[in-house]
Design a protein around this motif. Structure first.
Motif, short mmCIF file in Angstrom:
data_model
loop_
_atom_site.label_atom_id
_atom_site.label_comp_id
_atom_site.label_asym_id
_atom_site.label_seq_id
_atom_site.Cartn_x
_atom_site.Cartn_y
_atom_site.Cartn_z
N ALA A 176 0.52 -1.21 0.18
CA ALA A 176 0.08 0.07 -0.41
C ALA A 176 0.75 1.46 0.19
CB ALA A 176 -0.84 0.12 0.91
N PRO A 177 -0.02 2.38 -0.70
CA PRO A 177 1.05 3.79 -0.59
C PRO A 177 1.18 3.75 0.30
CG PRO A 177 -0.85 3.66 -2.39
CD PRO A 177 -0.27 1.99 -1.77
N PRO A 178 2.06 4.94 1.03
CA PRO A 178 2.58 5.36 2.21
C PRO A 178 0.67 6.51 2.67
CG PRO A 178 3.85 5.94 1.47
CD PRO A 178 2.71 5.32 0.72
N THR A 179 -0.27 6.06 2.82
CA THR A 179 -1.31 7.04 3.78
C THR A 179 -1.89 5.94 4.67
OG1 THR A 179 -3.14 8.16 3.10
CG2 THR A 179 -3.02 6.45 1.69
N THR A 180 -2.97 7.27 4.93
CA THR A 180 -3.87 6.16 6.23
C THR A 180 -4.41 5.31 5.55
OG1 THR A 180 -3.94 8.41 7.44
CG2 THR A 180 -5.65 6.79 7.80
N TYR A 181 -4.79 4.50 6.40
CA TYR A 181 -5.71 2.92 5.60
C TYR A 181 -6.66 3.11 7.13
CZ TYR A 181 -3.28 2.98 1.65
OH TYR A 181 -2.76 3.34 0.33
N MET A 238 -15.39 -13.99 19.49
CA MET A 238 -16.44 -14.57 20.40
C MET A 238 -17.28 -14.04 19.89
SD MET A 238 -15.71 -17.89 20.57
CE MET A 238 -16.90 -18.78 21.16
N ASN A 239 -17.19 -12.66 19.57
CA ASN A 239 -18.70 -11.13 20.34
C ASN A 239 -18.02 -10.57 19.43
OD1 ASN A 239 -21.42 -10.23 21.01
ND2 ASN A 239 -20.40 -9.85 22.91
N PRO A 240 -19.18 -10.43 17.60
CA PRO A 240 -19.85 -11.58 17.32
C PRO A 240 -18.88 -12.26 17.26
CG PRO A 240 -19.56 -9.52 16.35
CD PRO A 240 -18.98 -8.81 16.89
N ARG A 241 -20.50 -14.13 16.35
CA ARG A 241 -19.35 -14.96 16.00
C ARG A 241 -19.59 -14.91 14.57
NH1 ARG A 241 -18.08 -18.73 18.36
NH2 ARG A 241 -18.65 -20.76 16.94
N GLN A 242 -20.22 -14.13 13.91
CA GLN A 242 -19.91 -13.08 12.70
C GLN A 242 -20.24 -12.00 12.03
OE1 GLN A 242 -22.56 -15.00 10.37
NE2 GLN A 242 -21.68 -15.02 7.92
N ARG A 243 -18.41 -11.60 11.45
CA ARG A 243 -17.71 -9.97 10.86
C ARG A 243 -17.49 -10.00 9.68
NH1 ARG A 243 -15.56 -7.02 16.03
NH2 ARG A 243 -16.09 -4.87 15.79
N PHE A 244 -17.91 -9.04 9.37
CA PHE A 244 -17.69 -8.90 6.99
C PHE A 244 -16.64 -7.56 7.78
CE2 PHE A 244 -22.07 -10.51 7.84
CZ PHE A 244 -21.62 -11.69 6.32
N TYR A 245 -15.22 -7.38 7.01
CA TYR A 245 -13.87 -6.50 6.89
C TYR A 245 -14.36 -5.96 5.59
CZ TYR A 245 -12.87 -8.72 11.66
OH TYR A 245 -12.99 -9.23 12.71
N ARG A 246 -13.44 -4.67 6.21
CA ARG A 246 -13.30 -4.20 4.38
C ARG A 246 -12.27 -2.75 4.78
NH1 ARG A 246 -16.37 0.42 1.06
NH2 ARG A 246 -15.02 0.63 -0.99
N LEU A 247 -11.53 -3.05 3.61
CA LEU A 247 -10.17 -1.86 3.55
C LEU A 247 -10.76 -0.37 2.96
CD1 LEU A 247 -6.85 -1.71 4.67
CD2 LEU A 247 -6.38 -3.41 2.49
N VAL A 248 -10.00 0.32 3.61
CA VAL A 248 -10.62 1.72 2.78
C VAL A 248 -9.50 2.57 3.29
CG1 VAL A 248 -13.09 1.58 2.77
CG2 VAL A 248 -11.80 2.72 4.50
N PRO A 249 -9.27 3.59 2.14
CA PRO A 249 -8.36 4.93 2.41
C PRO A 249 -9.28 5.83 3.40
CG PRO A 249 -9.11 4.52 0.10
CD PRO A 249 -9.41 3.41 1.16
N GLY A 250 -8.13 6.29 4.10
CA GLY A 250 -9.42 7.69 4.41
C GLY A 250 -8.09 7.77 5.65
N PRO A 251 -8.69 9.54 6.06
CA PRO A 251 -8.18 10.24 6.93
C PRO A 251 -7.98 9.78 8.41
CG PRO A 251 -10.05 11.78 5.35
CD PRO A 251 -9.61 10.17 4.94
N VAL A 265 -12.92 -0.55 12.82
CA VAL A 265 -12.73 -1.12 14.47
C VAL A 265 -11.23 -1.01 14.37
CG1 VAL A 265 -14.50 -2.19 14.14
CG2 VAL A 265 -12.11 -3.01 12.74
N PHE A 266 -10.34 -0.37 13.14
CA PHE A 266 -8.56 -0.54 12.90
C PHE A 266 -8.12 0.75 11.96
CE2 PHE A 266 -4.33 -1.20 11.06
CZ PHE A 266 -3.90 -1.98 12.05
N THR A 267 -7.74 1.15 12.20
CA THR A 267 -6.59 2.53 11.31
C THR A 267 -5.20 2.06 11.27
OG1 THR A 267 -7.97 4.35 12.34
CG2 THR A 267 -5.42 5.03 11.03
N THR A 268 -4.13 2.82 10.51
CA THR A 268 -3.74 1.75 9.89
C THR A 268 -2.19 1.95 11.23
OG1 THR A 268 -3.45 3.19 8.00
CG2 THR A 268 -1.20 3.05 8.46
N ASN A 269 -1.69 0.57 10.12
CA ASN A 269 -0.84 0.20 11.41
C ASN A 269 0.24 -0.53 10.83
OD1 ASN A 269 0.97 -1.04 13.40
ND2 ASN A 269 -0.71 -3.05 13.60
N TRP A 270 1.34 0.20 10.14
CA TRP A 270 3.16 -0.28 9.17
C TRP A 270 3.05 -0.93 9.77
CZ3 TRP A 270 0.46 0.24 4.38
CH2 TRP A 270 -0.34 2.31 4.83
#
Length: 85
Positions: free
Chosen positions: A25-30, A72-85, A48-53
């Motif tokens: 990834a280019p060096p910017t915030t995700y 364990m809580n919640p048991r099913q979760r979906f994730y998406r990675l996005v650029p942003g401030p 749930v998370f901001t950039t961790n290089w």
């Protein structure tokens, strides 16, 4: 902005922990967004998370490295990675 957005390269559960790693990834915030309902508009998914290089890579080859320890809580979760401030 480089016009390039990283994608999710790998993900899985190891030792009770969910791990997600991006392509280079280019060096910017995700951000990692998560939701239990994939039908919600992405604007309603909480951050749930901001950039961790990962410093094992040269400055031009950053990767987003996310780990979720509360599986364990919640048991099913979906994730998406996005650029942003």
């Amino acid at each position: 902005s480089s016009g390039y957005e990283p994608s999710i390269q790998s993900f899985g559960v190891t030792n009770g922990m969910f791990k997600l790693l991006s392509t280079i990834a280019p060096p910017t915030t995700y951000k990692v967004l998560a939701s239990t309902n994939p039908a919600l508009p992405f604007s309603n998914w909480p951050v749930v998370f901001t950039t961790n290089w990962n410093t094992n890579y040269p400055v031009t080859n950053f990767r987003v490295d996310f780990q979720e320890t509360n599986l364990m809580n919640p048991r099913q979760r979906f994730y998406r990675l996005v650029p942003g401030p």
